[in-house]
Design an enzyme around this catalytic site. Structure first.
Site, PDB file in Angstrom:
ATOM      1  N   ASP A  94       3.166  -3.885   8.067  1.00  0.00           N
ATOM      2  CA  ASP A  94       1.947  -3.135   7.814  1.00  0.00           C
ATOM      3  C   ASP A  94       0.785  -4.082   8.086  1.00  0.00           C
ATOM      4  O   ASP A  94       0.450  -4.933   7.265  1.00  0.00           O
ATOM      5  CB  ASP A  94       1.934  -2.642   6.354  1.00  0.00           C
ATOM      6  CG  ASP A  94       0.604  -1.987   5.995  1.00  0.00           C
ATOM      7  OD1 ASP A  94      -0.285  -1.932   6.862  1.00  0.00           O
ATOM      8  OD2 ASP A  94       0.460  -1.547   4.839  1.00  0.00           O
ATOM      9  N   CYS A  98      -4.889   2.437  -3.707  1.00  0.00           N
ATOM     10  CA  CYS A  98      -3.693   3.072  -3.117  1.00  0.00           C
ATOM     11  C   CYS A  98      -2.497   2.121  -3.155  1.00  0.00           C
ATOM     12  O   CYS A  98      -1.719   2.033  -2.187  1.00  0.00           O
ATOM     13  CB  CYS A  98      -3.946   3.527  -1.676  1.00  0.00           C
ATOM     14  SG  CYS A  98      -5.309   4.664  -1.531  1.00  0.00           S
ATOM     15  N   GLN A 121      -4.318  -4.734   7.114  1.00  0.00           N
ATOM     16  CA  GLN A 121      -5.252  -5.793   6.695  1.00  0.00           C
ATOM     17  C   GLN A 121      -5.009  -7.081   7.482  1.00  0.00           C
ATOM     18  O   GLN A 121      -5.722  -8.066   7.267  1.00  0.00           O
ATOM     19  CB  GLN A 121      -5.091  -6.094   5.193  1.00  0.00           C
ATOM     20  CG  GLN A 121      -5.303  -4.918   4.278  1.00  0.00           C
ATOM     21  CD  GLN A 121      -6.759  -4.468   4.204  1.00  0.00           C
ATOM     22  OE1 GLN A 121      -7.678  -5.193   4.588  1.00  0.00           O
ATOM     23  NE2 GLN A 121      -6.976  -3.262   3.729  1.00  0.00           N
ATOM     24  N   LYS A 158     -10.653  -0.279  10.356  1.00  0.00           N
ATOM     25  CA  LYS A 158     -10.786  -1.499   9.567  1.00  0.00           C
ATOM     26  C   LYS A 158     -11.190  -2.687  10.443  1.00  0.00           C
ATOM     27  O   LYS A 158     -11.381  -3.788   9.954  1.00  0.00           O
ATOM     28  CB  LYS A 158      -9.479  -1.806   8.830  1.00  0.00           C
ATOM     29  CG  LYS A 158      -9.184  -0.810   7.694  1.00  0.00           C
ATOM     30  CD  LYS A 158      -8.044  -1.287   6.849  1.00  0.00           C
ATOM     31  CE  LYS A 158      -7.343  -0.183   6.103  1.00  0.00           C
ATOM     32  NZ  LYS A 158      -8.058   0.286   4.928  1.00  0.00           N
ATOM     33  N   HIS A 170       0.873  -1.176   0.000  1.00  0.00           N
ATOM     34  CA  HIS A 170       0.000   0.000   0.000  1.00  0.00           C
ATOM     35  C   HIS A 170       0.913   1.230   0.000  1.00  0.00           C
ATOM     36  O   HIS A 170       2.024   1.180   0.540  1.00  0.00           O
ATOM     37  CB  HIS A 170      -0.834  -0.039   1.290  1.00  0.00           C
ATOM     38  CG  HIS A 170      -1.922   0.979   1.364  1.00  0.00           C
ATOM     39  ND1 HIS A 170      -1.682   2.284   1.704  1.00  0.00           N
ATOM     40  CD2 HIS A 170      -3.261   0.883   1.151  1.00  0.00           C
ATOM     41  CE1 HIS A 170      -2.836   2.944   1.715  1.00  0.00           C
ATOM     42  NE2 HIS A 170      -3.806   2.118   1.372  1.00  0.00           N
TER      43      HIS A 170
HETATM   44  N1  PLP Z   1      -1.849  -0.478   4.582  1.00  0.00           N
HETATM   45  C1  PLP Z   1      -2.792  -1.229   4.002  1.00  0.00           C
HETATM   46  C2  PLP Z   1      -2.436  -2.620   3.555  1.00  0.00           C
HETATM   47  C3  PLP Z   1      -4.078  -0.735   3.832  1.00  0.00           C
HETATM   48  O1  PLP Z   1      -5.008  -1.499   3.257  1.00  0.00           O
HETATM   49  C4  PLP Z   1      -4.367   0.576   4.287  1.00  0.00           C
HETATM   50  C5  PLP Z   1      -5.697   1.158   4.056  1.00  0.00           C
HETATM   51  O2  PLP Z   1      -6.375   0.847   3.095  1.00  0.00           O
HETATM   52  C6  PLP Z   1      -3.346   1.317   4.900  1.00  0.00           C
HETATM   53  C7  PLP Z   1      -2.099   0.754   5.042  1.00  0.00           C
HETATM   54  C8  PLP Z   1      -3.581   2.697   5.410  1.00  0.00           C
HETATM   55  O3  PLP Z   1      -4.544   2.688   6.419  1.00  0.00           O
HETATM   56  P1  PLP Z   1      -5.197   4.046   6.922  1.00  0.00           P
HETATM   57  O4  PLP Z   1      -5.774   4.713   5.707  1.00  0.00           O
HETATM   58  O5  PLP Z   1      -6.247   3.594   7.867  1.00  0.00           O
HETATM   59  O6  PLP Z   1      -4.130   4.852   7.552  1.00  0.00           O
END
Ligand code: PLP
Length: 403
Positions: A195, A358, A198, A221, A118
């Protein structure tokens, strides 16, 4: 199968949106009633600051705010001092790069990332590596676009100082073999940032067992509120990092020529934090734990299998992750922009995601402009799968003229 009827009693939206078929939990989960109530209770009946007031209301707010830290620590099998509140996974991931990377990376060092990341995982490290003249290395993805241990070994070297990888891909749903990767990274003295945006909502996470150095995720999430996330860091590492923000509450002593800060984790929480949201996060985690992360994972996999079986039968549907093990399906309708296809789902009250999620590098890797993504969670049922499959049939038929 989970008792979805019972679970939906805890999500008010199912009372107001009778036809809702929500398959976009990978973007943000529906919000749990008990979590909303906790936030509301704080706003309506407390609203005071934490760690400051010497009166009952402020003391109660502080207790509730700190209780969440214990619940999060228990959720991850961490110590409470290792839990830092942030505004989300994005901020937590940025903090790892800005605090650890800016302090410890040197010219010629290497940072391992992947095309599956991401933007919130990749971009902070790309920026810091560039500033520090370190080199980014990317795990070559396997033929099905996974991160494998074998391919990780191809980029791991004595120069590796940091590894930052996703626990579960938000585009393809693959689980990274992160425990083995962490072990290998530690053998060359690198730290590992996971990270977990998910990962934490769907898998049982034990940071001690994984032995990761940092683990980051967001509350929204996992059925909690927006605006709050968690940075887990090993205490021995956090203790040696400087704060990112300076100001109220995190200070110990302040003079005109010098200052000291509070201990970990408080030195990382400057200013008035999102108190109500932190308090609300506790309810979301307790609920997921009550249902059981293993049960949730099995339930999502069951629904994903059902959906995939049907999807494979529909002509002109391209599936990018047929052998995925979590509840995320990435697909497209042949020769159709995912945004165009998404309008058919919307017409049928099926909420799913269309676009690049993203995560542009993996979209380029898949050689498409974006994908459709259906993601299942604990409140989805077989009826949702049926609606999803029917909408997919309709979309494939509607755009047939472009084949
Ligand atoms: N990392 C992953 C794998 C994600 O799916 C997301 C959000 O879609 C993020 C990081 C970023 O999360 P946030 O937008 O809640 O900061």
């Amino acid at each position: 199968m989970l008792d979805v009827k019972e679970i939906r009693r805890h999500f008010s939206i199912y009372e107001s949106e009778k036809k809702l078929c929500y398959l976009d939990s990978a973007a943000s989960a529906l919000k749990l009633k008990e979590s909303n109530e906790a936030l509301n209770k704080y706003l309506e009946h407390n609203g005071t600051n934490v760690h400051r007031g010497v009166y009952k209301l402020s003391y109660e707010a502080t207790l509730a705010y700190e209780e969440t830290r214990e619940v999060v620590a228990n959720f991850l099998n961490a110590k409470t001092e290792e839990i830092v509140y942030t505004r989300g996974a994005t901020e937590a991931l940025n903090m790892t790069a800005l605090l650890y990377g800016m302090k410890y990376l040197n010219e010629g060092d290497e940072v391992i990332s992947s095309e599956l990341e991401h933007h919130s995982s990749l971009m902070p490290w790309l920026k810091v590596a560039t500033l520090k003249k370190a080199k980014m290395q990317y795990v070559p993805l396997a033929s099905d676009s996974r991160i494998t241990v074998e391919n990780f070994k191809k980029v791991l070297s004595k120069k590796t100082k940091v590894v930052c990888l996703t626990h579960v891909s938000n585009v393809l749903g693959y689980i990274t073999p992160i425990k083995e990767i962490i072990k290998l990274a530690h053998e060359v003295g690198a730290v590992v940032v996971v990270d977990g945006a998910q990962g934490a909502p769907h898998l049982k996470v034990d940071v001690k067992d994984l032995d990761c150095d940092f683990y980051c995720f967001s509350a929204h999430k996992l059925c909690g509120p927006t605006g709050v996330g968690i940075l887990y860091g090993k205490k021995s590492i956090l203790d040696n990092l400087d704060p990112l923000y300076y100001g109220g509450d995190m200070a110990d002593q302040v003079y005109l020529d010098k200052m000291t800060y509070k201990d970990t984790p408080y030195k990382f929480e400057a200013g008035t934090m999102m108190i109500g949201e932190v308090i609300a996060l506790k309810e979301a985690i307790l609920f997921l734990e009550k249902v059981g992360l293993e049960n949730i994972q099995k339930h999502e996999e069951y629904l994903k299998d059902l959906a995939l079986k049907e999807l494979k039968q529909i002509p002109n549907v391209i599936i990018y992750n047929e052998n995925v093990e979590t509840g995320i399906i990435a697909f497209n309708i042949k020769n159709t922009h995912p945004h165009d296809a998404a309008s058919v789902y919307d017409k049928n009250n099926v909420c799913l995601r269309a676009g690049h999620h993203c995560a542009l590098p993996v979209i380029r890797h898949l050689q498409c402009v974006g994908t459709l993504r259906a993601s299942f969670y604990l409140y989805n049922d077989e009826e949702d799968v049926k609606k999803f499959v029917e909408a997919t049939k309709e979309a494939a038929k509607f755009f047939e003229i472009f084949m």
